[in-house]
Design a protein around this motif. Sequence first.
Motif, PDB file in Angstrom:
ATOM      1  N   THR A   1      10.720  17.655  -6.673  1.00  0.00           N
ATOM      2  CA  THR A   1      11.822  17.097  -5.876  1.00  0.00           C
ATOM      3  C   THR A   1      11.334  15.958  -4.986  1.00  0.00           C
ATOM      4  O   THR A   1      11.928  14.878  -4.960  1.00  0.00           O
ATOM      5  CB  THR A   1      12.463  18.203  -5.009  1.00  0.00           C
ATOM      6  OG1 THR A   1      12.994  19.216  -5.867  1.00  0.00           O
ATOM      7  CG2 THR A   1      13.574  17.649  -4.124  1.00  0.00           C
ATOM      8  N   GLN A   2      10.243  16.187  -4.257  1.00  0.00           N
ATOM      9  CA  GLN A   2       9.715  15.161  -3.350  1.00  0.00           C
ATOM     10  C   GLN A   2       9.287  13.904  -4.110  1.00  0.00           C
ATOM     11  O   GLN A   2       9.571  12.785  -3.667  1.00  0.00           O
ATOM     12  CB  GLN A   2       8.522  15.709  -2.573  1.00  0.00           C
ATOM     13  CG  GLN A   2       8.876  16.698  -1.515  1.00  0.00           C
ATOM     14  CD  GLN A   2       7.642  17.281  -0.825  1.00  0.00           C
ATOM     15  OE1 GLN A   2       6.512  17.101  -1.275  1.00  0.00           O
ATOM     16  NE2 GLN A   2       7.865  17.989   0.266  1.00  0.00           N
ATOM     17  N   THR A   3       8.620  14.103  -5.232  1.00  0.00           N
ATOM     18  CA  THR A   3       8.121  12.957  -5.991  1.00  0.00           C
ATOM     19  C   THR A   3       9.271  12.174  -6.596  1.00  0.00           C
ATOM     20  O   THR A   3       9.283  10.939  -6.558  1.00  0.00           O
ATOM     21  CB  THR A   3       7.126  13.412  -7.071  1.00  0.00           C
ATOM     22  OG1 THR A   3       6.103  14.203  -6.452  1.00  0.00           O
ATOM     23  CG2 THR A   3       6.480  12.215  -7.754  1.00  0.00           C
TER      24      THR A   3
ATOM     25  N   ARG B   1       0.843  -1.209   0.000  1.00  0.00           N
ATOM     26  CA  ARG B   1       0.000   0.000   0.000  1.00  0.00           C
ATOM     27  C   ARG B   1       0.870   1.249   0.000  1.00  0.00           C
ATOM     28  O   ARG B   1       0.572   2.227  -0.680  1.00  0.00           O
ATOM     29  CB  ARG B   1      -0.935   0.024   1.198  1.00  0.00           C
ATOM     30  CG  ARG B   1      -1.877   1.249   1.093  1.00  0.00           C
ATOM     31  CD  ARG B   1      -2.822   1.382   2.241  1.00  0.00           C
ATOM     32  NE  ARG B   1      -3.902   0.418   2.148  1.00  0.00           N
ATOM     33  CZ  ARG B   1      -4.981   0.460   2.927  1.00  0.00           C
ATOM     34  NH1 ARG B   1      -5.110   1.406   3.843  1.00  0.00           N
ATOM     35  NH2 ARG B   1      -5.923  -0.444   2.812  1.00  0.00           N
ATOM     36  N   GLU B   2       1.950   1.230   0.749  1.00  0.00           N
ATOM     37  CA  GLU B   2       2.867   2.375   0.790  1.00  0.00           C
ATOM     38  C   GLU B   2       3.465   2.638  -0.597  1.00  0.00           C
ATOM     39  O   GLU B   2       3.508   3.773  -1.063  1.00  0.00           O
ATOM     40  CB  GLU B   2       3.977   2.095   1.802  1.00  0.00           C
ATOM     41  CG  GLU B   2       4.949   3.230   1.977  1.00  0.00           C
ATOM     42  CD  GLU B   2       6.061   2.867   2.952  1.00  0.00           C
ATOM     43  OE1 GLU B   2       7.192   3.285   2.693  1.00  0.00           O
ATOM     44  OE2 GLU B   2       5.793   2.170   3.950  1.00  0.00           O
ATOM     45  N   ILE B   3       3.893   1.572  -1.268  1.00  0.00           N
ATOM     46  CA  ILE B   3       4.453   1.708  -2.619  1.00  0.00           C
ATOM     47  C   ILE B   3       3.377   2.173  -3.588  1.00  0.00           C
ATOM     48  O   ILE B   3       3.593   3.082  -4.395  1.00  0.00           O
ATOM     49  CB  ILE B   3       5.080   0.379  -3.080  1.00  0.00           C
ATOM     50  CG1 ILE B   3       6.298   0.045  -2.221  1.00  0.00           C
ATOM     51  CG2 ILE B   3       5.454   0.439  -4.568  1.00  0.00           C
ATOM     52  CD1 ILE B   3       6.776  -1.388  -2.357  1.00  0.00           C
ATOM     53  N   PHE B   4       2.208   1.577  -3.502  1.00  0.00           N
ATOM     54  CA  PHE B   4       1.083   1.946  -4.365  1.00  0.00           C
ATOM     55  C   PHE B   4       0.758   3.428  -4.225  1.00  0.00           C
ATOM     56  O   PHE B   4       0.575   4.133  -5.219  1.00  0.00           O
ATOM     57  CB  PHE B   4      -0.127   1.073  -4.021  1.00  0.00           C
ATOM     58  CG  PHE B   4      -1.286   1.237  -4.955  1.00  0.00           C
ATOM     59  CD1 PHE B   4      -1.266   0.665  -6.210  1.00  0.00           C
ATOM     60  CD2 PHE B   4      -2.400   1.970  -4.577  1.00  0.00           C
ATOM     61  CE1 PHE B   4      -2.342   0.805  -7.080  1.00  0.00           C
ATOM     62  CE2 PHE B   4      -3.475   2.121  -5.433  1.00  0.00           C
ATOM     63  CZ  PHE B   4      -3.440   1.539  -6.693  1.00  0.00           C
ATOM     64  N   ALA B   5       0.708   3.908  -3.001  1.00  0.00           N
ATOM     65  CA  ALA B   5       0.406   5.319  -2.764  1.00  0.00           C
ATOM     66  C   ALA B   5       1.478   6.217  -3.368  1.00  0.00           C
ATOM     67  O   ALA B   5       1.179   7.305  -3.858  1.00  0.00           O
ATOM     68  CB  ALA B   5       0.264   5.578  -1.269  1.00  0.00           C
ATOM     69  N   GLY B   6       2.715   5.755  -3.357  1.00  0.00           N
ATOM     70  CA  GLY B   6       3.805   6.554  -3.903  1.00  0.00           C
ATOM     71  C   GLY B   6       3.794   6.664  -5.412  1.00  0.00           C
ATOM     72  O   GLY B   6       4.171   7.697  -5.970  1.00  0.00           O
ATOM     73  N   VAL B   7       3.364   5.616  -6.098  1.00  0.00           N
ATOM     74  CA  VAL B   7       3.383   5.649  -7.566  1.00  0.00           C
ATOM     75  C   VAL B   7       2.027   5.968  -8.177  1.00  0.00           C
ATOM     76  O   VAL B   7       1.951   6.301  -9.356  1.00  0.00           O
ATOM     77  CB  VAL B   7       3.922   4.328  -8.182  1.00  0.00           C
ATOM     78  CG1 VAL B   7       5.358   4.079  -7.752  1.00  0.00           C
ATOM     79  CG2 VAL B   7       3.030   3.150  -7.868  1.00  0.00           C
ATOM     80  N   ALA B   8       0.969   5.895  -7.382  1.00  0.00           N
ATOM     81  CA  ALA B   8      -0.373   6.106  -7.931  1.00  0.00           C
ATOM     82  C   ALA B   8      -0.914   7.490  -7.576  1.00  0.00           C
ATOM     83  O   ALA B   8      -2.070   7.641  -7.218  1.00  0.00           O
ATOM     84  CB  ALA B   8      -1.320   5.014  -7.450  1.00  0.00           C
TER      85      ALA B   8
END
Length: 124
Positions: free
Chosen positions: A59-61, A18-25
């Motif tokens: 930068t953050q993304t 979920r953490e990874i999903f939130a980061g890329v989605a």
Amino acid sequence: METEQDSGDVTRAHSLAREIFAGVANKWALLIINVLGARTLRFTELRDEIEGISHKMLTQTLRGLERDGVVHRTVHATVPPRVEYRLTGAGAELLATVNGMCAWTRRHLDGIEAARRRFDARDG
């Protein structure tokens, strides 16, 4: 205790998936992945191609995508330093999904606009 299976389950509140999903989605990550495609771009080139993204958000993304192994950052030892970004193998694989989402959006844009008008008229 979270099991290995739980860590891969996006429906679990504290799973790594979920953490990874939130980061890329999110919209900025999807746009960065789409713009990079098969190219290598400098920070300013990316910012120029993504209308509305702030320096801070880019930068953050990029840092999050680099942390997750989606984007590779190369710093060239020049004065001033030149920094370039490109998709990793995992990022290039994700690009196919992002491109599919873009194609879906283009195919359904008229229908979505019509649905929004109907919805907004109903609630107005």
